[in-house]
Design a protein around this motif. Structure first.
Motif, PDB file in Angstrom:
ATOM      1  N   LEU A   1      15.563  -7.343  -5.284  1.00 38.11           N
ATOM      2  CA  LEU A   1      14.154  -7.486  -5.622  1.00 38.11           C
ATOM      3  C   LEU A   1      13.786  -8.950  -5.416  1.00 38.11           C
ATOM      4  N   ALA A   2      13.052  -9.230  -4.345  1.00 47.23           N
ATOM      5  CA  ALA A   2      12.650 -10.595  -4.014  1.00 47.23           C
ATOM      6  C   ALA A   2      11.248 -10.846  -4.539  1.00 47.23           C
ATOM      7  N   ILE A   3      10.994 -12.064  -4.976  1.00 48.03           N
ATOM      8  CA  ILE A   3       9.712 -12.412  -5.589  1.00 48.03           C
ATOM      9  C   ILE A   3       8.989 -13.439  -4.722  1.00 48.03           C
ATOM     10  N   SER A   4       7.803 -13.091  -4.298  1.00 50.62           N
ATOM     11  CA  SER A   4       7.019 -13.915  -3.369  1.00 50.62           C
ATOM     12  C   SER A   4       6.481 -15.176  -4.044  1.00 50.62           C
ATOM     13  N   ARG A   5       6.557 -16.305  -3.356  1.00 53.16           N
ATOM     14  CA  ARG A   5       5.968 -17.540  -3.872  1.00 53.16           C
ATOM     15  C   ARG A   5       4.475 -17.606  -3.559  1.00 53.16           C
ATOM     16  N   GLN A   6       4.054 -16.771  -2.606  1.00 48.99           N
ATOM     17  CA  GLN A   6       2.628 -16.735  -2.268  1.00 48.99           C
ATOM     18  C   GLN A   6       1.835 -16.063  -3.379  1.00 48.99           C
ATOM     19  N   SER A   7       2.297 -14.927  -3.861  1.00 50.37           N
ATOM     20  CA  SER A   7       1.561 -14.176  -4.883  1.00 50.37           C
ATOM     21  C   SER A   7       2.058 -14.473  -6.300  1.00 50.37           C
ATOM     22  N   VAL A   8       3.166 -15.204  -6.407  1.00 49.61           N
ATOM     23  CA  VAL A   8       3.667 -15.667  -7.704  1.00 49.61           C
ATOM     24  C   VAL A   8       3.855 -17.181  -7.566  1.00 49.61           C
ATOM     25  N   PRO A   9       2.759 -17.959  -7.605  1.00 51.01           N
ATOM     26  CA  PRO A   9       2.812 -19.356  -7.163  1.00 51.01           C
ATOM     27  C   PRO A   9       3.422 -20.354  -8.141  1.00 51.01           C
TER      28      PRO A   9
ATOM     29  N   ASP B   1      -0.614 -11.182   2.794  1.00 49.84           N
ATOM     30  CA  ASP B   1      -0.738 -10.301   1.636  1.00 49.84           C
ATOM     31  C   ASP B   1       0.643  -9.772   1.255  1.00 49.84           C
ATOM     32  N   ILE B   2       1.455 -10.639   0.678  1.00 49.33           N
ATOM     33  CA  ILE B   2       2.810 -10.264   0.299  1.00 49.33           C
ATOM     34  C   ILE B   2       2.821  -9.855  -1.174  1.00 49.33           C
TER      35      ILE B   2
ATOM     36  N   LYS C   1       7.583  -2.004   8.474  1.00 46.68           N
ATOM     37  CA  LYS C   1       6.534  -2.379   7.524  1.00 46.68           C
ATOM     38  C   LYS C   1       6.854  -3.728   6.878  1.00 46.68           C
ATOM     39  N   LEU C   2       8.119  -3.947   6.588  1.00 43.07           N
ATOM     40  CA  LEU C   2       8.535  -5.199   5.964  1.00 43.07           C
ATOM     41  C   LEU C   2       8.261  -6.375   6.893  1.00 43.07           C
ATOM     42  N   ASN C   3       8.608  -6.224   8.169  1.00 43.77           N
ATOM     43  CA  ASN C   3       8.374  -7.296   9.133  1.00 43.77           C
ATOM     44  C   ASN C   3       6.885  -7.628   9.252  1.00 43.77           C
ATOM     45  N   VAL C   4       6.053  -6.581   9.277  1.00 46.18           N
ATOM     46  CA  VAL C   4       4.609  -6.794   9.356  1.00 46.18           C
ATOM     47  C   VAL C   4       4.105  -7.496   8.103  1.00 46.18           C
ATOM     48  N   THR C   5       4.604  -7.064   6.956  1.00 48.93           N
ATOM     49  CA  THR C   5       4.161  -7.650   5.682  1.00 48.93           C
ATOM     50  C   THR C   5       4.574  -9.110   5.578  1.00 48.93           C
ATOM     51  N   LEU C   6       5.796  -9.421   6.007  1.00 47.11           N
ATOM     52  CA  LEU C   6       6.273 -10.804   5.938  1.00 47.11           C
ATOM     53  C   LEU C   6       5.423 -11.740   6.798  1.00 47.11           C
TER      54      LEU C   6
END
Length: 476
Positions: free
Chosen positions: A295-303, A49-50, A40-45
């Motif tokens: 806990l990693a924080i996405s730059r896409q959804s946290v721009p 929609d991260i 699921k992680l690989n698909v999400t990456l």
């Protein structure tokens, strides 16, 4: 997005509502069964929609590629102003880094959690003491297989229970633990002035000869290559097998099984010892990484920096003593009470407590990186009260302190080889697959050695060179 081992908490349930009220934020949780999480992680990456916050293994090649490409925030110099997020241990912070860069807030776990869990009643039945050495382990496993420890007059038991292991080499599996006991490096170790993978050592082969002897003699569950790890406790509880090599908290899970079955003598069913000595009396203990995912924080959804600050402040609040109490113990006065600065669970059948216990390390505690640590003088048992649990917690602490003296640390843990990232999918499974084939008799020891050579030929030689270079640059 986080891992799920138990039943997913109801988003409208009392616990989530309490957490949301405490934070002043609505939480949208994506729960993914642990066995499916990597896929699921690989698909999400690879998607658009991260989630804002993801629980990830910081060494997973797909995550490393994404982080180094800028998909996740580099938090290396950003955590010091958040008192509950800044690293509490620099070794652990380095271990969870990607070549020194921090791409996620680590969730701390005790470094020495390896243990041997045994059927205490079976030991008494066969007249043996708790094992101290690998030879003792063999003798106990043999007695559990041949001396009818369940007393039913049938030859239907075995000693050691091993599940199909979902991780790669050096993933703290029972195999890795046993290999360390025999003196093999933990992942990587120095031999001849350079770092080599632990599987390229005589001790690795010796440990697997030992285990193969146990397999061949029927001292290990015959389905060790296929047993679902989610069902690891079942043979132990149902009286088919009597030994588990895993983390020490599994002893408390075993207690739960007997207690919940109505066994009033559940405290007499489970014994636990720490890391075992080699035949010559030397002891090499397997430490864990000191963390369980980040806990990693996405730059896409946290721009933006402002968005990042908002997320970090929220996580920081959850890391306070009040937040930790809530996600690990429930509601004070109803789910736990504090006596002499120690928290004790009450109303253990309450739905809130059950939500916490069902998911243990993998519920809202996913947002609580401190894990099992005591915080503000409050001890977090996250198990029912009762003397067997108190005795086990005390024993755990004693064993961890003792085993820390002989811990075999992995000097390459902080680094990621570029070749391991690019070719990980092709070479990571070579050794664990070959090990299972050797133990099951599908290949010989010479063929196992051939698979080690194939690892080198398929990119391992370059991985080794890069690991040595990167560790040297870090000054380890």
């Amino acid at each position: 997005m986080t891992k799920l081992h138990g039943t997913a908490p109801d988003p409208k349930g009392e616990l989530q509502q309490a957490v949301e009220k405490f934070l002043g934020k609505k939480l949208q949780m994506t729960w993914v069964p642990n066995a499916e999480y990597t896929d699921k992680l690989n698909v999400t990456l690879a998607s658009d929609d991260i989630p804002q916050v993801m629980v990830v293994d910081p060494k997973l090649p797909a995550f490393v590629r994404a982080a180094q490409a800028g998909a996740f925030w580099d938090l290396t110099d950003k955590l010091d102003k958040y008192p509950n997020l800044k690293p509490m241990d620099q070794r652990t912070a380095l271990n969870s880094s990607v070549n020194g860069k921090i791409y996620g807030i680590y969730r701390m776990r005790a470094a020495l959690r390896s243990a041997v869990i045994l059927r205490k009643d079976w030991l008494k039945k066969v007249g043996l003491e708790e094992p101290e050495t690998v030879d003792d382990l063999y003798e106990v496993a043999k007695a559990f297989t041949e001396k009818d420890p369940d007393g039913n007059g049938k030859k239907d038991t075995y000693g050691l229970i091993i599940p199909k292991w979902p991780g790669n080499y050096a993933s703290s599996s029972p195999y890795d633990t046993l290999e360390t006991w025999f003196g093999a490096p933990n992942g990587w170790g120095e031999r001849g002035g350079k770092l080599v993978p632990g599987f390229d050592t005589p001790e690795f082969l010796e440990a697997n000869r030992f285990l193969k002897k146990m397999v061949d003699e029927g001292l290990v569950n015959p389905d060790f290559a296929t047993l679902d790890s989610a069902k690891w406790n079942e043979p132990f509880f149902h009286g088919r097998g009597g030994i588990i090599i895993d983390v020490n908290v599994r002893s408390r899970q075993a207690f739960d099984l007997f207690r919940d079955d109505g066994d009033k003598n559940y405290g007499d069913k489970v014994a636990m010892v720490g890391n075992l000595k080699r035949s010559d009396g030397q002891k090499f203990s397997l430490p864990f990484t000191g963390y369980l995912d980040v806990l990693a924080i996405s730059r896409q959804s946290v721009p933006t920096e402002q968005d990042l600050d908002n997320v970090l402040k929220t996580l920081d609040k959850l890391g306070t003593k009040e937040g930790q109490n809530l996600v690990q113990l429930g509601i004070e006065g109803r789910n736990y009470e504090v006596v002499d600065n120690t928290a004790t669970l009450i109303n253990e059948t309450d739905p809130v407590i059950r939500t916490i216990q069902d998911n243990a390390d993998d519920a809202f505690v996913q947002l609580s990186f401190k894990g099992d640590l005591d915080i503000g003088g409050i001890a977090y048992p996250r198990t029912p009260s009762g003397q067997p649990y108190k005795d086990t917690l005390k024993l755990q602490n004693e064993l961890m302190a003792e085993d820390l003296k002989t811990a075999v640390h992995n000097p390459a843990l902080p680094v990621i080889s570029p070749t391991a990232v690019s070719k990980g999918g092709q070479i990571d499974t070579i050794i664990p697959d070959a090990r299972i084939k050797y133990l099951s008799g599908a290949i010989t020891e010479e063929q196992l050695k051939g698979e080690i050579k194939r690892w080198y030929d398929s990119g391992g030689t370059q991985v080794a060179a890069e690991v040595n270079d990167l560790v040297s640059k870090l000054g380890n």
